[in-house]
Design a protein around this motif. Structure first.
Motif, PDB file in Angstrom:
ATOM      1  N   LYS A  54       8.461  76.937 -37.052  1.00  0.00           N
ATOM      2  CA  LYS A  54       7.231  77.004 -36.258  1.00  0.00           C
ATOM      3  C   LYS A  54       7.456  76.502 -34.832  1.00  0.00           C
ATOM      4  N   ASN A  55       8.295  75.467 -34.701  1.00  0.00           N
ATOM      5  CA  ASN A  55       8.623  74.964 -33.366  1.00  0.00           C
ATOM      6  C   ASN A  55       9.215  76.052 -32.496  1.00  0.00           C
ATOM      7  N   LYS A  56      10.165  76.778 -33.060  1.00  0.00           N
ATOM      8  CA  LYS A  56      10.830  77.855 -32.311  1.00  0.00           C
ATOM      9  C   LYS A  56       9.822  78.950 -31.946  1.00  0.00           C
ATOM     10  N   PRO A 194     -12.378  83.238 -32.750  1.00  0.00           N
ATOM     11  CA  PRO A 194     -12.011  82.351 -33.862  1.00  0.00           C
ATOM     12  C   PRO A 194     -11.863  83.083 -35.189  1.00  0.00           C
ATOM     13  N   ASN A 195     -12.361  84.327 -35.268  1.00  0.00           N
ATOM     14  CA  ASN A 195     -12.264  85.077 -36.535  1.00  0.00           C
ATOM     15  C   ASN A 195     -11.059  86.017 -36.565  1.00  0.00           C
ATOM     16  N   LEU A 196     -10.177  85.891 -35.566  1.00  0.00           N
ATOM     17  CA  LEU A 196      -9.016  86.803 -35.499  1.00  0.00           C
ATOM     18  C   LEU A 196      -7.772  86.163 -36.098  1.00  0.00           C
ATOM     19  N   LEU A 197      -7.134  86.877 -37.004  1.00  0.00           N
ATOM     20  CA  LEU A 197      -5.817  86.476 -37.514  1.00  0.00           C
ATOM     21  C   LEU A 197      -4.851  87.602 -37.168  1.00  0.00           C
ATOM     22  N   VAL A 198      -3.821  87.288 -36.385  1.00  0.00           N
ATOM     23  CA  VAL A 198      -2.817  88.303 -36.044  1.00  0.00           C
ATOM     24  C   VAL A 198      -1.601  88.082 -36.936  1.00  0.00           C
ATOM     25  N   SER A 199      -1.232  89.137 -37.652  1.00  0.00           N
ATOM     26  CA  SER A 199      -0.127  89.008 -38.595  1.00  0.00           C
ATOM     27  C   SER A 199       1.100  89.750 -38.060  1.00  0.00           C
ATOM     28  N   GLN A 200       2.237  89.063 -38.050  1.00  0.00           N
ATOM     29  CA  GLN A 200       3.497  89.693 -37.625  1.00  0.00           C
ATOM     30  C   GLN A 200       4.542  89.418 -38.694  1.00  0.00           C
ATOM     31  N   THR A 201       5.728  89.975 -38.495  1.00  0.00           N
ATOM     32  CA  THR A 201       6.743  89.843 -39.539  1.00  0.00           C
ATOM     33  C   THR A 201       8.157  89.832 -38.965  1.00  0.00           C
ATOM     34  N   PHE A 202       9.065  89.209 -39.700  1.00  0.00           N
ATOM     35  CA  PHE A 202      10.482  89.270 -39.351  1.00  0.00           C
ATOM     36  C   PHE A 202      11.151  90.491 -39.997  1.00  0.00           C
ATOM     37  N   SER A 203      10.367  91.305 -40.728  1.00  0.00           N
ATOM     38  CA  SER A 203      10.964  92.396 -41.518  1.00  0.00           C
ATOM     39  C   SER A 203      11.318  93.639 -40.718  1.00  0.00           C
ATOM     40  N   TRP A 206      12.896  92.282 -36.100  1.00  0.00           N
ATOM     41  CA  TRP A 206      13.819  91.146 -36.237  1.00  0.00           C
ATOM     42  C   TRP A 206      14.901  91.413 -37.275  1.00  0.00           C
ATOM     43  N   GLY A 207      14.761  92.488 -38.008  1.00  0.00           N
ATOM     44  CA  GLY A 207      15.832  92.912 -38.928  1.00  0.00           C
ATOM     45  C   GLY A 207      16.030  92.017 -40.136  1.00  0.00           C
ATOM     46  N   LEU A 208      14.977  91.358 -40.606  1.00  0.00           N
ATOM     47  CA  LEU A 208      15.136  90.411 -41.723  1.00  0.00           C
ATOM     48  C   LEU A 208      14.217  90.746 -42.911  1.00  0.00           C
ATOM     49  N   ALA A 209      14.148  92.028 -43.261  1.00  0.00           N
ATOM     50  CA  ALA A 209      13.262  92.413 -44.371  1.00  0.00           C
ATOM     51  C   ALA A 209      13.636  91.685 -45.662  1.00  0.00           C
ATOM     52  N   GLN A 241      15.930  79.425 -42.525  1.00  0.00           N
ATOM     53  CA  GLN A 241      17.100  79.341 -41.642  1.00  0.00           C
ATOM     54  C   GLN A 241      17.455  80.702 -41.046  1.00  0.00           C
ATOM     55  N   ALA A 242      17.310  81.748 -41.853  1.00  0.00           N
ATOM     56  CA  ALA A 242      17.616  83.096 -41.351  1.00  0.00           C
ATOM     57  C   ALA A 242      16.702  83.435 -40.171  1.00  0.00           C
ATOM     58  N   ALA A 243      15.431  83.080 -40.294  1.00  0.00           N
ATOM     59  CA  ALA A 243      14.477  83.375 -39.217  1.00  0.00           C
ATOM     60  C   ALA A 243      14.794  82.523 -37.977  1.00  0.00           C
ATOM     61  N   ILE A 244      15.156  81.252 -38.206  1.00  0.00           N
ATOM     62  CA  ILE A 244      15.494  80.372 -37.070  1.00  0.00           C
ATOM     63  C   ILE A 244      16.713  80.927 -36.330  1.00  0.00           C
TER      64      ILE A 244
END
Ligand SMILES: Cc1ncc(COP(=O)(O)O)c(C=O)c1O
Length: 340
Positions: A54-56, A194-203, A206-209, A241-244
């Motif tokens: 999360k820091n990154k 405040p009612n918005l959630l944005v969803s993203q992915t490393f899949s 980022w090539g990490l499915a 770790q893979a995502a970091i």
């Protein structure tokens, strides 16, 4: 807007599981608290709140850690949203069709009615139709996917904004493919809505499915509820770790993304020359939706050649979805299609 009012009563009342890592948060010391095996490299439970990752992300996206939730893929975020906000057998969710299939599967698993509003001819939202549902007090969650799978296009932001302003429930904006699109993410809008959630992915970009790491950006209260309901160690140490590691090599991310987009243009040029293709839909993603005379036949013919595309005929008549591959793979596909 009062987020608490949207949350299921049993979740409001829930006393969440308190893990050993919840009770002692430090990393220094001799650990006798979690019934782990003292030997090995993967013997310890991972950080339940994925703080290093999360820091990154916080630095990269310029967003506070309290606004970030990490899921076991964005599929887990979809499921958790139902579990937090939708009372089974009573509340409803809404999405449009065609879109990503997991909204419906997750709704069914959670016994939540899913309203599906067809997209217009240009694959944009039918706001007039959606408008008729917005005041239903049992409608708790709306899923919008932009760029959309399988159609490949971005939704018009003014339509998303219209719903955000008018809807009193949670809007999940699934941006799984946003890195491929030539536009800004909506995650900067979470302060405003405040009612918005944005969803993203490393899949995807980022090539990490295989690693199963999804990210939700939302206001602090929504993040707290997702944390309350998630399994304690929902993202493994290896996956974190893979995502970091990926985040530490932005150059590689950019190079691969640029390569994929270049390959997409080349693939589109080659597809445009093929007589079997009736239509190529515009794409803001790493895939291309094509319409042919007989999608089932094209699918079978390609499988015979050990080329696997996605037959989307049941969602969009006679359409096939092709994910952009490497230059070599794309050449192989083009050659095979030209031989049909
Ligand atoms: C629109 C959309 N959202 C979410 C997902 C699932 O992503 P994840 O691998 O993060 O669970 C996909 C996967 O294809 C997708 O197309």
């Amino acid at each position: 807007m009062n987020i608490d009012k949207l949350v299921r009563q049993n979740i409001l009342n829930l006393k969440p599981y308190s893990s050993a890592r919840d009770e002692f948060k430090g990393s220094e010391g001799m650990f006798f608290d979690a019934n782990e095996n003292p030997y090995g490299k993967l013997n310890r439970y991972p950080d339940p709140y994925q703080n290093d990752l999360k820091n990154k992300l916080s630095q990269l996206k310029n967003i506070a850690i309290e606004n970030i939730f990490i899921g076991n893929g964005s599929d887990e975020i979809i499921d958790l949203t139902f579990r937090v906000f939708c009372e089974p057998g009573k509340d409803k969710a809404l999405t449009f069709s065609p879109s990503y299939g997991m909204y419906e599967v997750s709704a069914n698993i959670n016994n939540v009615e899913l309203i599906k509003v067809p997209l217009k001819w240009d694959f944009q939202l039918d706001i007039e139709e959606i408008d008729t549902y917005l005041h239903d007090e049992n409608l708790k969650v709306i899923f919008l996917c932009s760029p959309n799978n399988p159609t490949g296009n971005l939704l018009n932001f003014k339509d998303i904004e219209y719903i955000l302003k008018k809807f009193q429930g949670i809007l999940i904006l699934d941006e799984a493919y946003i890195d491929f699109a030539n536009t800004e993410s909506c995650l900067s809008k979470i302060d405003q809505f405040p009612n918005l959630l944005v969803s993203q992915t490393f899949s995807k970009a980022w090539g990490l499915a295989a690693a199963r790491v999804g990210v939700a950006y939302a206001n602090k209260q929504i993040v707290q509820y997702l944390n309350k309901v998630k399994p304690p160690y929902n993202v493994s140490q290896i996956n974190q770790q893979a995502a970091i590691k990926a985040l530490e090599n932005i150059e590689d991310f950019e190079t691969k993304k640029t390569d994929i987009l270049k390959e997409k243009d080349k693939l589109i040029s080659a597809l445009q020359k093929m007589d079997i293709i009736q239509r190529i839909y515009p794409s803001d993603t790493n895939f291309i939706l094509i319409q042919v005379e007989n999608a089932n036949k094209l699918y079978d013919d390609l499988v015979d050649k050990e080329i696997i595309v996605r037959n989307r005929d049941k969602l969009v008549r006679n359409c096939i979805r092709i994910t952009v591959g490497t230059a070599e793979e794309n050449q192989f596909l083009i050659k095979a299609m030209n031989q049909l």
